[in-house]
Design a protein around this motif. Structure first.
Motif, mmCIF file in Angstrom:
data_model
loop_
_atom_site.group_PDB
_atom_site.id
_atom_site.type_symbol
_atom_site.label_atom_id
_atom_site.label_comp_id
_atom_site.label_asym_id
_atom_site.label_seq_id
_atom_site.Cartn_x
_atom_site.Cartn_y
_atom_site.Cartn_z
ATOM 1 N N ILE A 1 16.749 43.109 71.841
ATOM 2 C CA ILE A 1 17.045 44.343 72.569
ATOM 3 C C ILE A 1 17.647 44.066 73.941
ATOM 4 N N LEU A 2 17.065 43.136 74.694
ATOM 5 C CA LEU A 2 17.519 42.898 76.058
ATOM 6 C C LEU A 2 18.992 42.468 76.132
ATOM 7 N N GLN B 1 21.031 45.528 75.358
ATOM 8 C CA GLN B 1 20.998 46.481 76.462
ATOM 9 C C GLN B 1 21.941 46.048 77.578
ATOM 10 N N LEU C 1 25.448 47.005 76.598
ATOM 11 C CA LEU C 1 25.679 48.447 76.720
ATOM 12 C C LEU C 1 25.881 48.866 78.174
ATOM 13 N N ILE C 2 25.102 48.235 79.068
ATOM 14 C CA ILE C 2 25.243 48.554 80.495
ATOM 15 C C ILE C 2 26.632 48.171 80.988
#
Length: 233
Positions: free
Chosen positions: A198-199, A202, A205-206
């Motif tokens: 996930i990290l 994420q 995506l940022i």
């Protein structure tokens, strides 16, 4: 042939000092090598027939090697060479678990008291060789050898394994086995696995969101500049 006229000399690489010397009808110890002091005995039962044997007690690794027996009587002499091979079978291997390594468990096998240098290896249930993580054959203060060999067992490869230490000279070996329960293996948390996926996602995506915001802001600035230019005209 009288025993008093004979000389029997046992020596190593040099004529003197000797391992053992018999002359003038008795054993002579003044020329004896210090390391053989009190450890040699000459059998004289068949001395008059030209046959003698030497007994060495408390055998040590340093006794290994070639010996010369020189038999002299008057003007005649005979010489014979003998190779003494010293061999010692070490103790049964001791196996210990020494913590985690590379997502597995490091297991170490040790066995002292071997001579000459032994061979050490890990085997599976079928007797097949297993790769070792490290291997060290070291010489101890008394001249004997200690074998130390390690293996890393993982949960996927967990099985009963055996440590074998072998003497090539004696063609004999000693063996010990170990089996580690699954609960002792380090486990990876599911949350850690999820966070590991996930990290990074994420973060991507940022970055994409920031890029889109920058493109939108730039488009607005371009449009505003264009409108102001038209008003000015």
């Amino acid at each position: 042939m009288s025993a008093e006229t004979m000389e029997v000399r046992w020596f190593r690489s040099q004529y003197s000092p000797v391992v053992h010397l018999y002359c003038d009808g008795q054993d002579q110890y003044r020329q004896q090598m210090p390391e053989y002091g009190g450890r040699t005995e000459l059998s004289k039962d068949d001395l008059t027939n030209g046959r003698v044997s030497l007994r060495i007690r408390d055998i040590r690794p340093s006794d290994d090697g070639q010996y010369t027996c020189l038999f002299q009587s008057g003007d005649s002499s005979e010489e014979a060479l003998l190779e003494l091979q010293v061999a010692g079978l070490g103790s049964a291997p001791g196996i210990s678990v020494e913590g985690h390594q590379d997502r597995g468990i490091r297991v170490v096998c040790r066995s002292p008291g071997w001579y000459p240098q032994p061979e050490a290896q890990w085997r599976d249930l079928q007797g097949q060789l297993l790769p070792s993580a490290s291997e060290n054959i070291s010489r101890e203060a008394d001249g004997l050898f200690q074998a130390e060999i390690a293996i890393v067992l993982t949960e996927e490869s967990n099985q009963k394994v055996s440590c074998c230490v072998r003497s090539p000279r004696l063609d004999q070996e000693r063996e010990s086995a170990i089996s580690i329960a699954e609960l002792f293996f380090p486990r990876v948390s599911r949350w850690r696995v999820a966070l590991g996926v996930i990290l990074p996602l994420q973060a991507v995506l940022i970055v994409l969101a920031g890029y889109c915001f920058w493109r939108q802001h730039r488009a607005k600035e371009t449009l505003r500049s264009k409108l102001e230019s038209e008003k000015g005209q």
